[in-house]
Design a protein around this motif. Structure first.
Motif, PDB file in Angstrom:
ATOM      1  N   ALA A 173      42.311  -9.419 -24.124  1.00  0.00           N
ATOM      2  CA  ALA A 173      42.437  -8.751 -25.175  1.00  0.00           C
ATOM      3  C   ALA A 173      41.170  -8.503 -26.128  1.00  0.00           C
ATOM      4  O   ALA A 173      41.067  -7.475 -26.831  1.00  0.00           O
ATOM      5  N   LEU A 174      40.384  -9.327 -26.354  1.00  0.00           N
ATOM      6  CA  LEU A 174      39.020  -9.490 -27.011  1.00  0.00           C
ATOM      7  C   LEU A 174      38.212  -8.497 -26.165  1.00  0.00           C
ATOM      8  O   LEU A 174      37.589  -7.645 -27.187  1.00  0.00           O
ATOM      9  N   ILE A 175      38.296  -8.338 -25.037  1.00  0.00           N
ATOM     10  CA  ILE A 175      37.236  -7.322 -24.296  1.00  0.00           C
ATOM     11  C   ILE A 175      37.862  -6.068 -24.673  1.00  0.00           C
ATOM     12  O   ILE A 175      37.254  -4.916 -25.000  1.00  0.00           O
ATOM     13  N   THR A 202      41.356 -26.035 -26.678  1.00  0.00           N
ATOM     14  CA  THR A 202      40.081 -25.267 -27.270  1.00  0.00           C
ATOM     15  C   THR A 202      39.486 -24.096 -26.367  1.00  0.00           C
ATOM     16  O   THR A 202      39.137 -23.233 -26.836  1.00  0.00           O
ATOM     17  N   ALA A 203      40.037 -24.327 -25.034  1.00  0.00           N
ATOM     18  CA  ALA A 203      39.670 -22.987 -24.329  1.00  0.00           C
ATOM     19  C   ALA A 203      40.371 -21.813 -24.592  1.00  0.00           C
ATOM     20  O   ALA A 203      41.713 -22.071 -24.988  1.00  0.00           O
ATOM     21  N   ILE A 204      39.903 -20.731 -24.522  1.00  0.00           N
ATOM     22  CA  ILE A 204      40.552 -19.532 -25.036  1.00  0.00           C
ATOM     23  C   ILE A 204      41.249 -19.017 -23.437  1.00  0.00           C
ATOM     24  O   ILE A 204      40.675 -18.841 -22.583  1.00  0.00           O
ATOM     25  N   PRO A 205      42.686 -18.784 -23.910  1.00  0.00           N
ATOM     26  CA  PRO A 205      43.320 -18.214 -22.628  1.00  0.00           C
ATOM     27  C   PRO A 205      43.035 -16.869 -22.122  1.00  0.00           C
ATOM     28  O   PRO A 205      42.324 -16.104 -22.644  1.00  0.00           O
ATOM     29  N   THR A 250      48.381  -9.422 -30.274  1.00  0.00           N
ATOM     30  CA  THR A 250      47.282  -8.735 -30.553  1.00  0.00           C
ATOM     31  C   THR A 250      47.132  -7.266 -29.685  1.00  0.00           C
ATOM     32  O   THR A 250      47.966  -7.410 -28.506  1.00  0.00           O
ATOM     33  N   MET A 251      46.653  -6.261 -30.145  1.00  0.00           N
ATOM     34  CA  MET A 251      46.715  -5.167 -29.434  1.00  0.00           C
ATOM     35  C   MET A 251      45.327  -4.560 -29.384  1.00  0.00           C
ATOM     36  O   MET A 251      44.474  -5.135 -29.934  1.00  0.00           O
ATOM     37  N   ALA A 252      45.236  -3.445 -28.564  1.00  0.00           N
ATOM     38  CA  ALA A 252      43.906  -3.119 -28.381  1.00  0.00           C
ATOM     39  C   ALA A 252      43.347  -2.158 -29.330  1.00  0.00           C
ATOM     40  O   ALA A 252      42.086  -1.830 -29.244  1.00  0.00           O
TER      41      ALA A 252
END
Length: 726
Positions: free
Chosen positions: A532-534, A523-526, A9-11
């Protein structure tokens, strides 16, 4: 540990789209991206995760304390190293996948009757963890050639075979003497690889493709083994019980007494006691002449084919309800409203009525055109964004409207009055347009076969990409609606539009993630994924929303209305109980809910139990979704028309609530489904279920509410534009 996973994933949104396409083989398009194998060619087997219907917590298979640790050796012919993590796309990480190269050795066409893998020692903590996993009914997901390992079954009529993804890690049975539960671990697996001759040139050269991956798990005791650790009896061996007492050499008397497994004399309770678990496996390659590579996923959905009649019953039910609503709307539009407009214009021509925006007839004769124009200009002053009108004294010539003007025509001077709290409604409309764009794109890509089970994590990854790219649509529509309501600070509106829904989603998921992290669940998001999501949110979506808002506010401007709002708001008469905001929304939401009610059971079962079966239902969901949107539009038109006939002109928020109300009924159904169909244990799993259901229903409500709002907007503008006479 989780931070070590590599995520493509990238920004920036274009790179995110590329990251979703993790490899060409991720696409499952019949006839394309086929991997063929020659005899003797190594086939990598990947271990992924374990999951259960009884809990929402998943775990990485390789991190379980009672399984064989990876050896780290090179796998010749594959370029892979045992124990290395496979690069995951965003969707795979968010769905809890943790894919790792295993030590299981498979070679095309080479059968292996029994092969020793390892002997793993566990302490008491590891033993208790194994018991918990078996007790909770966890199943493991392995992957070969992008196919999940499955257990095969036959349909009720025994006419067809079908797959259930995953295989049990163990089983539980009650002691015949004490009645206490005993837990057995499946430490031997039989792997069946079904192959078909490769199509085209590869097939002519003797290459094969994999069309089935079956795993049959078995529990085999630690004793009675030959040299090399392989069991002597594979047909009917005693099971491997998860207990320290099982370590005694002579288990004949223990099996006869049965109670010895819980007696202290066979387990002294030493803290440093260990249990050795031997792991073995068998491999068989079976030719499957009836299944082509392009149809190899069909076996995962055969069991769901039995519900086709129910699906079609639901579609017919939806069509009947939507047909009735269409007839009602047709009557309203083609007869009632058309008759009102026709009578109004005929009366105007006869001099009995006045134009809504023209000269008014009074008992003293016609009002002066100049005086009428001056007053209409004053009355046309725009309202404030909060709905507070500019108060002006009425003219002494203004009298009661003629009796011929009744019903919805009475509120012509207030129907386009800006609503209260319009600064919140505008961002909701923008966010709804963003969700509608994303949902439409997902349905189209799914119908074309681009999103499918073989594209693991693709549904979530592409959904995120579409949502980010749709930020410009969100900003555009939000800004135009905001300016229509009289707003002036479009920059603030853009920021609210960009943060309202994503902020709620992120805050809820982050809070839940703290508790899931404590359970060491996959299930926890690393943390890296959260960052990356932010970045995607703040560095890509926010600028797109800002750009769309600038264009919508400064270039396109406000929407024009056929009638200017009066300065003095008309008093709304008391409303019947069913016409009040909350009651009307709940009643109106029942109709669209009846459309999807039959399909909801299949949707929930696919999401919470079958795990991957939702791909099978895309055809049905596309039809039901289209009918649902149509019914929401028709229901909104009917409800808004009734509201206007009751001289209630506050339709802006009401139309949004009317469209969003089916989501409330769907959330109520999720509570029913949790209580009567699921067997989820634990406070955290329960909180995850209801949090995910709330977020899903909330986003659905915003999308449907936007559909209702836009439909009502078009309807109101159409009917009041028709009665305007220049």
């Amino acid at each position: 540990m989780a931070a070590d996973f590599r995520i493509r994933t990238m920004a920036w949104a274009p790179l995110l789209l590329l990251s979703c396409l993790q490899s060409v083989s991720a696409f499952y398009i019949p006839g394309w991206s086929i991997k063929s194998y020659s005899d003797g060619e190594p086939i990598p087997l990947f271990v992924n995760k374990v999951y259960s219907d009884n809990t929402q917590l998943q775990y990485a298979y390789s991190e379980l304390p009672f399984v064989c640790a990876p050896s780290g050796r090179q796998r010749p012919g594959t370029g892979l190293i045992s124990g290395s993590n496979v690069a995951l796309n965003l969707g795979e990480v968010l769905r809890g996948d943790r894919i790792m190269v295993s030590d299981y050795e498979l070679e095309m066409g080479k059968d292996e009757e029994v092969h020793y893998l390892c002997a793993h020692q566990v302490d008491r903590a590891g033993l208790e963890r194994a018991k918990e996993v078996v007790k909770d009914g966890y199943v493991a997901e392995w992957i070969v050639d992008n196919l999940p390992g499955a257990t095969s079954f036959v349909t009720v009529d025994k006419s067809r075979k079908y797959y259930a993804a995953g295989f049990k890690l163990g089983y539980e049975e009650a002691s015949m003497v004490t009645g206490q539960p005993r837990y057995f671990l499946n430490n031997h697996v039989t792997i069946a690889i079904r192959w078909h001759r490769a199509p085209g040139r590869d097939g002519r050269h003797g290459k094969k493709v994999i069309v089935g991956f079956e795993v049959y798990a078995k529990s085999i005791e630690a004793g009675n083994r030959a040299a090399g650790g392989v069991p002597i009896d594979l047909a009917h061996p005693p099971g491997f019980e998860l207990t320290m007492a099982h370590n005694i050499t002579n288990t004949t008397l223990a099996r006869e007494l049965d109670a010895s497994y819980v007696l202290g004399e066979y387990d002294d309770g030493a803290e440093n006691a260990t249990l050795t678990i031997p792991y073995t496996y068998s491999v068989y390659f079976i030719e499957e002449p009836k299944i082509e590579w392009a149809n190899r996923w069909d076996l995962y959905f055969v069991n769901q084919d039995d519900s086709n009649k129910i699906h079609w019953l639901g579609i017919i039910n939806s069509i009947v309800i939507s047909g009735l609503l269409t007839a009602v709307v047709a009557v309203i539009l083609a007869r009632t409203i058309h008759g009102d407009i026709k009578g109004y214009k005929e009366g105007l021509e006869e001099g009995k009525l006045r134009s809504i925006t023209g000269v008014k007839r009074t008992s003293k004769g016609l009002r002066s055109p100049k005086k009428s124009f001056e007053k209409d200009c004053l009355l046309a002053q725009p309202d404030a964004l909060d709905g507070t009108p500019t108060t002006l004294p009425d003219d002494e010539d203004d009298e009661q409207l003629p009796e011929e003007i009744t019903g919805w025509k009475l509120v012509h001077g207030d129907v386009f009055r800006s609503p209260a709290h319009g600064h919140l409604l505008a961002p909701l409309i923008g966010s709804g347009m963003q969700l509608v764009f994303m949902a439409t794109g997902l349905i189209i890509l799914s119908c074309f076969g681009i999103l499918n089970p073989s594209f693991r994590g693709g549904f979530i990854s592409v959904g995120f990409a579409l949502y980010i790219l749709a930020g410009s649509f969100s900003g555009y529509y939000s800004a135009r609606v905001y300016r229509t309501f009289g707003g002036t600070n479009w920059r603030t509106n853009a920021i609210v539009s960009a943060t309202l829904i994503p902020g709620l989603l992120f805050a809820t998921i982050f809070l839940l993630n703290l508790f899931v992290w404590a359970q060491a669940s996959s299930t926890a998001i690393p943390l890296g994924t959260l960052i990356a999501l932010i970045a995607l949110w703040l560095l890509t979506q926010l600028p797109l929303v800002y750009l769309g808002s600038w264009y919508g506010f400064t270039k396109s401007g406000a929407y024009t209305h056929p009638i200017k709002a009066n300065a003095i708001p008309r008093q709304i008469p008391p409303q019947s109980w069913y016409a009040r905001n909350a009651q009307a929304a709940l009643l109106a939401g029942l109709v669209p809910f009846a459309i999807v009610f039959v399909e909801l059971m299949f949707v929930f079962r696919s999401l919470w139990q079958d795990k991957s079966g939702y791909y099978y239902m895309f055809g049905f969901l596309a039809v039901i979704g289209a009918i649902l949107i149509l019914v929401v539009m028709e229901t909104t038109v009917i409800a808004v028309y009734i509201q206007l006939c009751n001289e209630n002109y506050n339709w802006w928020w009401q139309s949004f609530l009317l469209g969003a109300s089916p989501a409330l009924w769907i959330f109520a159904y999720s509570i029913y489904y949790f209580l009567h169909h699921l067997h989820i244990d634990g406070a955290l799993s329960t909180a995850l279920f209801f949090s995910y259901s709330f977020l899903a229903c909330g986003t659905l409500g915003v999308a449907l509410g936007t559909v209702g709002f836009l439909t009502a907007y078009a309807f109101v503008g159409r009917i009041y534009g028709a009665v305007k006479v220049d």
